[in-house]
Design an enzyme around this catalytic site. Structure first.
Site, PDB file in Angstrom:
ATOM      1  N   SER A 149       3.184  -2.041  10.345  1.00  0.00           N
ATOM      2  CA  SER A 149       4.633  -2.049  10.587  1.00  0.00           C
ATOM      3  C   SER A 149       5.287  -3.400  10.293  1.00  0.00           C
ATOM      4  O   SER A 149       6.166  -3.851  11.022  1.00  0.00           O
ATOM      5  CB  SER A 149       4.943  -1.605  12.024  1.00  0.00           C
ATOM      6  OG  SER A 149       4.449  -0.284  12.246  1.00  0.00           O
ATOM      7  N   GLY A 201       2.107   2.295  10.733  1.00  0.00           N
ATOM      8  CA  GLY A 201       3.054   3.406  10.594  1.00  0.00           C
ATOM      9  C   GLY A 201       3.739   3.821  11.884  1.00  0.00           C
ATOM     10  O   GLY A 201       4.368   4.875  11.947  1.00  0.00           O
ATOM     11  N   GLU A 252      -5.612  -5.011  10.534  1.00  0.00           N
ATOM     12  CA  GLU A 252      -4.635  -3.940  10.720  1.00  0.00           C
ATOM     13  C   GLU A 252      -4.932  -3.191  12.019  1.00  0.00           C
ATOM     14  O   GLU A 252      -5.730  -2.238  12.017  1.00  0.00           O
ATOM     15  CB  GLU A 252      -4.703  -2.957   9.559  1.00  0.00           C
ATOM     16  CG  GLU A 252      -4.322  -3.550   8.228  1.00  0.00           C
ATOM     17  CD  GLU A 252      -3.713  -2.499   7.304  1.00  0.00           C
ATOM     18  OE1 GLU A 252      -2.582  -2.719   6.851  1.00  0.00           O
ATOM     19  OE2 GLU A 252      -4.340  -1.460   7.068  1.00  0.00           O
ATOM     20  N   ASN A 277       0.870  -1.179   0.000  1.00  0.00           N
ATOM     21  CA  ASN A 277       0.000   0.000   0.000  1.00  0.00           C
ATOM     22  C   ASN A 277       0.907   1.229   0.000  1.00  0.00           C
ATOM     23  O   ASN A 277       1.465   1.585   1.023  1.00  0.00           O
ATOM     24  CB  ASN A 277      -0.892  -0.038   1.255  1.00  0.00           C
ATOM     25  CG  ASN A 277      -1.741   1.213   1.405  1.00  0.00           C
ATOM     26  OD1 ASN A 277      -1.828   2.033   0.486  1.00  0.00           O
ATOM     27  ND2 ASN A 277      -2.379   1.357   2.560  1.00  0.00           N
ATOM     28  N   LYS A 281       0.117   4.249  -0.376  1.00  0.00           N
ATOM     29  CA  LYS A 281      -0.540   5.447   0.163  1.00  0.00           C
ATOM     30  C   LYS A 281      -0.280   6.645  -0.772  1.00  0.00           C
ATOM     31  O   LYS A 281      -0.199   6.460  -1.983  1.00  0.00           O
ATOM     32  CB  LYS A 281      -0.071   5.705   1.597  1.00  0.00           C
ATOM     33  CG  LYS A 281      -0.219   4.443   2.458  1.00  0.00           C
ATOM     34  CD  LYS A 281      -0.059   4.664   3.927  1.00  0.00           C
ATOM     35  CE  LYS A 281      -0.236   3.328   4.645  1.00  0.00           C
ATOM     36  NZ  LYS A 281      -0.173   3.429   6.106  1.00  0.00           N
ATOM     37  N   HIS A 340      -9.567   1.090   4.766  1.00  0.00           N
ATOM     38  CA  HIS A 340      -8.302   1.298   5.481  1.00  0.00           C
ATOM     39  C   HIS A 340      -8.545   2.260   6.646  1.00  0.00           C
ATOM     40  O   HIS A 340      -9.348   3.197   6.526  1.00  0.00           O
ATOM     41  CB  HIS A 340      -7.263   1.871   4.521  1.00  0.00           C
ATOM     42  CG  HIS A 340      -5.898   1.887   5.126  1.00  0.00           C
ATOM     43  ND1 HIS A 340      -5.494   2.877   5.995  1.00  0.00           N
ATOM     44  CD2 HIS A 340      -4.857   1.033   5.024  1.00  0.00           C
ATOM     45  CE1 HIS A 340      -4.257   2.612   6.391  1.00  0.00           C
ATOM     46  NE2 HIS A 340      -3.851   1.501   5.815  1.00  0.00           N
ATOM     47  N   GLU A 351      -6.967   4.698   7.712  1.00  0.00           N
ATOM     48  CA  GLU A 351      -6.772   6.118   7.366  1.00  0.00           C
ATOM     49  C   GLU A 351      -8.002   6.678   6.664  1.00  0.00           C
ATOM     50  O   GLU A 351      -8.357   7.844   6.843  1.00  0.00           O
ATOM     51  CB  GLU A 351      -5.501   6.271   6.509  1.00  0.00           C
ATOM     52  CG  GLU A 351      -4.243   6.126   7.359  1.00  0.00           C
ATOM     53  CD  GLU A 351      -3.036   5.594   6.610  1.00  0.00           C
ATOM     54  OE1 GLU A 351      -3.004   5.631   5.373  1.00  0.00           O
ATOM     55  OE2 GLU A 351      -2.100   5.120   7.297  1.00  0.00           O
TER      56      GLU A 351
END
Ligand code: PGA
Length: 255
Positions: free
Chosen positions: A216, A176, A170, A9, A11, A98, A100
């Site tokens: 991560s 991250g 996730e 991904n 991003k 996701h 985010e």
């Protein structure tokens, strides 16, 4: 029986030049790897690169996916991209829900469900992301949160659709941050999700759905995660932005 999946991904990273170089590097690296048929490598670049990368990767086994889609096939939705559009440029996958998107773009469970269904309607496999926040984990609510997210996302998806879906666990606190879930924590969540699939569909179908871990993932921790019986690969953010680290994660799926 089910596919191992390594998805990158990207991003909002990589311009045309950088994206081409990264895709070429990954392509070259995987050509020499003799990838097993049950291993699927997917790149999810920013939308403006999809068409170019689909063409560049058309001769190899790497697949391309979008990072989101609109829940309608077309219409007056300025700035949005639909499932049929992704499919028309050569995509086979799309990330849905996701964290985010859920937090920064206010995507609700219902929206995630509409998007997952829209993806399947466009013959795309949705990579449906679920995961708890650190507060929810500390409050002992992991099971409750994952159950809600999985059940809601899969509403309207029947037996024949679910086996085209990928679920990505996730944990929000691991994305991250450099804080990976331990292999045991991740396995526990993946088992929980598989048990949920068994209760929504049946045990045989639950065994066929790939459940991948994200948060991560690095070349250093990938092998221990992949050794868990219910972890079928990874959705990789930061470490997918360099060919060497992404290739090392792909390699970690192999004995
Ligand atoms: P990360 O991102 O690997 O950088 O933690 C994972 C993701 O957001 O999918």
């Amino acid at each position: 029986m089910r596919k191992t999946i390594i998805a990158g991904n990207w991003k909002m990273n990589m311009d045309l030049e950088g994206g081409r170089a990264l895709a070429d590097g990954i392509k070259m690296g995987t050509l020499g790897m003799d990838l097993a048929a049950e291993l699927r490598v997917i790149l999810c670049p920013p939308a403006v690169l999809l068409h170019d990368l689909c063409n560049r990767l058309s001769e190899c086994s790497i697949k391309v996916g979008g990072q989101t889609l609109h829940n309608k096939p077309s219409g007056a939705f300025t700035g949005e991209i639909s499932g049929p559009m992704l499919r028309s440029v050569g995509c086979h996958y799309v990330i849905v829900g996701h964290s985010e998107r859920r937090t920064m773009f206010a995507e609700s469970d219902i929206e995630v469900c509409l998007k997952a269904n829209a993806a399947l309607d466009a013959r795309l496999s949705p990579i449906i992301c679920v995961g708890e926040t650190i507060t929810e984990r500390e409050e002992g609510r992991v099971k409750e949160v994952l159950s809600r997210q999985v059940r809601k996302a899969l509403e309207g998806i029947f037996d024949f659709g679910i086996t085209d879906c990928v679920i990505a666990y996730e944990p929000v606190w691991a994305i991250g941050t450099g804080n990976t879930a331990t292999p045991e924590q991740a396995q526990e969540a993946h088992r929980l999700i598989r048990d949920l699939l068994a209760s929504i569909y049946n045990a045989e179908i639950a065994e066929r759905v790939s459940i991948i871990y994200g948060g991560s993932v690095t070349p250093q921790n990938a092998r221990d995660l992949f050794a868990q019986p219910d972890i079928d690969g990874a959705l990789v953010g930061g470490a997918s932005l360099r060919a060497d680290s992404f290739l090392a994660i792909i390699n970690a799926t192999r004995p």
